[in-house]
Motif scaffolding. Structure first.
Motif, PDB file in Angstrom:
ATOM      1  N   TYR A 199       0.826  -1.201   0.000  1.00 24.51           N
ATOM      2  CA  TYR A 199       0.000   0.000   0.000  1.00 24.51           C
ATOM      3  C   TYR A 199       0.866   1.258   0.000  1.00 24.51           C
ATOM      4  O   TYR A 199       2.073   1.204   0.232  1.00 24.51           O
ATOM      5  CB  TYR A 199      -0.932   0.006   1.218  1.00 24.51           C
ATOM      6  CG  TYR A 199      -0.198   0.167   2.529  1.00 24.51           C
ATOM      7  CD1 TYR A 199      -0.053   1.427   3.105  1.00 24.51           C
ATOM      8  CD2 TYR A 199       0.363  -0.924   3.188  1.00 24.51           C
ATOM      9  CE1 TYR A 199       0.627   1.586   4.301  1.00 24.51           C
ATOM     10  CE2 TYR A 199       1.035  -0.768   4.376  1.00 24.51           C
ATOM     11  CZ  TYR A 199       1.175   0.484   4.933  1.00 24.51           C
ATOM     12  OH  TYR A 199       1.855   0.643   6.105  1.00 24.51           O
ATOM     13  N   THR A 200       0.225   2.368  -0.237  1.00 26.02           N
ATOM     14  CA  THR A 200       0.795   3.684   0.024  1.00 26.02           C
ATOM     15  C   THR A 200      -0.184   4.417   0.931  1.00 26.02           C
ATOM     16  O   THR A 200      -1.400   4.207   0.832  1.00 26.02           O
ATOM     17  CB  THR A 200       1.006   4.516  -1.262  1.00 26.02           C
ATOM     18  OG1 THR A 200      -0.256   4.727  -1.898  1.00 26.02           O
ATOM     19  CG2 THR A 200       1.960   3.825  -2.219  1.00 26.02           C
ATOM     20  N   ALA A 201       0.337   5.243   1.812  1.00 28.86           N
ATOM     21  CA  ALA A 201      -0.534   6.073   2.649  1.00 28.86           C
ATOM     22  C   ALA A 201      -1.211   7.099   1.756  1.00 28.86           C
ATOM     23  O   ALA A 201      -0.690   7.452   0.692  1.00 28.86           O
ATOM     24  CB  ALA A 201       0.279   6.757   3.742  1.00 28.86           C
ATOM     25  N   LEU A 202      -2.371   7.569   2.149  1.00 26.04           N
ATOM     26  CA  LEU A 202      -3.120   8.522   1.323  1.00 26.04           C
ATOM     27  C   LEU A 202      -2.365   9.826   1.114  1.00 26.04           C
ATOM     28  O   LEU A 202      -2.584  10.515   0.122  1.00 26.04           O
ATOM     29  CB  LEU A 202      -4.490   8.791   1.948  1.00 26.04           C
ATOM     30  CG  LEU A 202      -5.420   7.579   2.015  1.00 26.04           C
ATOM     31  CD1 LEU A 202      -6.730   7.953   2.700  1.00 26.04           C
ATOM     32  CD2 LEU A 202      -5.690   7.007   0.635  1.00 26.04           C
ATOM     33  N   ASP A 203      -1.446  10.166   2.035  1.00 27.05           N
ATOM     34  CA  ASP A 203      -0.695  11.417   1.923  1.00 27.05           C
ATOM     35  C   ASP A 203       0.768  11.209   1.530  1.00 27.05           C
ATOM     36  O   ASP A 203       1.591  12.084   1.703  1.00 27.05           O
ATOM     37  CB  ASP A 203      -0.771  12.196   3.230  1.00 27.05           C
ATOM     38  CG  ASP A 203      -0.187  11.421   4.410  1.00 27.05           C
ATOM     39  OD1 ASP A 203       0.136  10.232   4.250  1.00 27.05           O
ATOM     40  OD2 ASP A 203      -0.043  12.013   5.490  1.00 27.05           O
ATOM     41  N   ASP A 204       1.106  10.028   0.989  1.00 26.03           N
ATOM     42  CA  ASP A 204       2.496   9.696   0.692  1.00 26.03           C
ATOM     43  C   ASP A 204       2.543   8.706  -0.467  1.00 26.03           C
ATOM     44  O   ASP A 204       1.614   7.922  -0.652  1.00 26.03           O
ATOM     45  CB  ASP A 204       3.117   9.069   1.945  1.00 26.03           C
ATOM     46  CG  ASP A 204       4.624   8.996   1.900  1.00 26.03           C
ATOM     47  OD1 ASP A 204       5.219   9.217   0.835  1.00 26.03           O
ATOM     48  OD2 ASP A 204       5.215   8.719   2.960  1.00 26.03           O
ATOM     49  N   ASP A 205       3.598   8.724  -1.251  1.00 24.09           N
ATOM     50  CA  ASP A 205       3.738   7.790  -2.369  1.00 24.09           C
ATOM     51  C   ASP A 205       4.698   6.647  -2.071  1.00 24.09           C
ATOM     52  O   ASP A 205       4.991   5.842  -2.953  1.00 24.09           O
ATOM     53  CB  ASP A 205       4.224   8.538  -3.620  1.00 24.09           C
ATOM     54  CG  ASP A 205       3.159   9.442  -4.203  1.00 24.09           C
ATOM     55  OD1 ASP A 205       1.962   9.177  -3.963  1.00 24.09           O
ATOM     56  OD2 ASP A 205       3.519  10.416  -4.896  1.00 24.09           O
TER      57      ASP A 205
END
Length: 127
Positions: free
Chosen positions: A60-66
């Motif tokens: 996954y990626t966090a919603l605020d990070d790539d």
């Protein structure tokens, strides 16, 4: 640093009040130790049989990070064992406890496979 009236500290984030220290961002250290002295524990059970095989590893990626990460879904962990998840608005999980239980399950499987292998070797040597 941000403080709440409960003396909780937030670094890069306003502390929710759930934890004494909350950090938004990456943390680096040369080592991390957790208190584990048996003299400070109330042992409830030894080697609990908790099945965590239903927990998927997710990429996954966090919603605020790539940044690509790997981990577990707190909702899935909580459904397998409520003791391993905390929080209301934002669920968190205890990776250390999850991994301890998963390692114990693997050790048990290895022991079982070793016993079966020994039985098969004995049968083959008796022929």
């Amino acid at each position: 640093m941000l403080f709440r009236s409960s003396n909780n500290i937030g670094i890069g984030v306003l502390p929710s009040g759930t934890y004494k220290l909350e950090i938004s961002g990456n943390v680096g250290a040369t080592a991390y130790y957790e208190t584990s002295d048996i003299r400070f524990k109330n042992v409830i059970e030894t080697n609990p049989n908790i099945d965590l095989s239903s927990i998927d590893v997710i990429k996954y990626t966090a919603l605020d990070d790539d940044v690509i990460r790997y981990g577990y879904s707190a909702q899935q962990v909580k459904s397998a064992c409520e003791d391993l998840a905390r929080g209301d608005e934002k669920l968190t999980i205890n990776y250390s406890d999850i991994h301890t239980l998963k390692i114990k399950a693997l050790e048990d499987k290895v022991k079982l496979l070793e016993e079966k292998l020994k039985e098969l070797e004995e049968k083959l040597s008796n022929k």
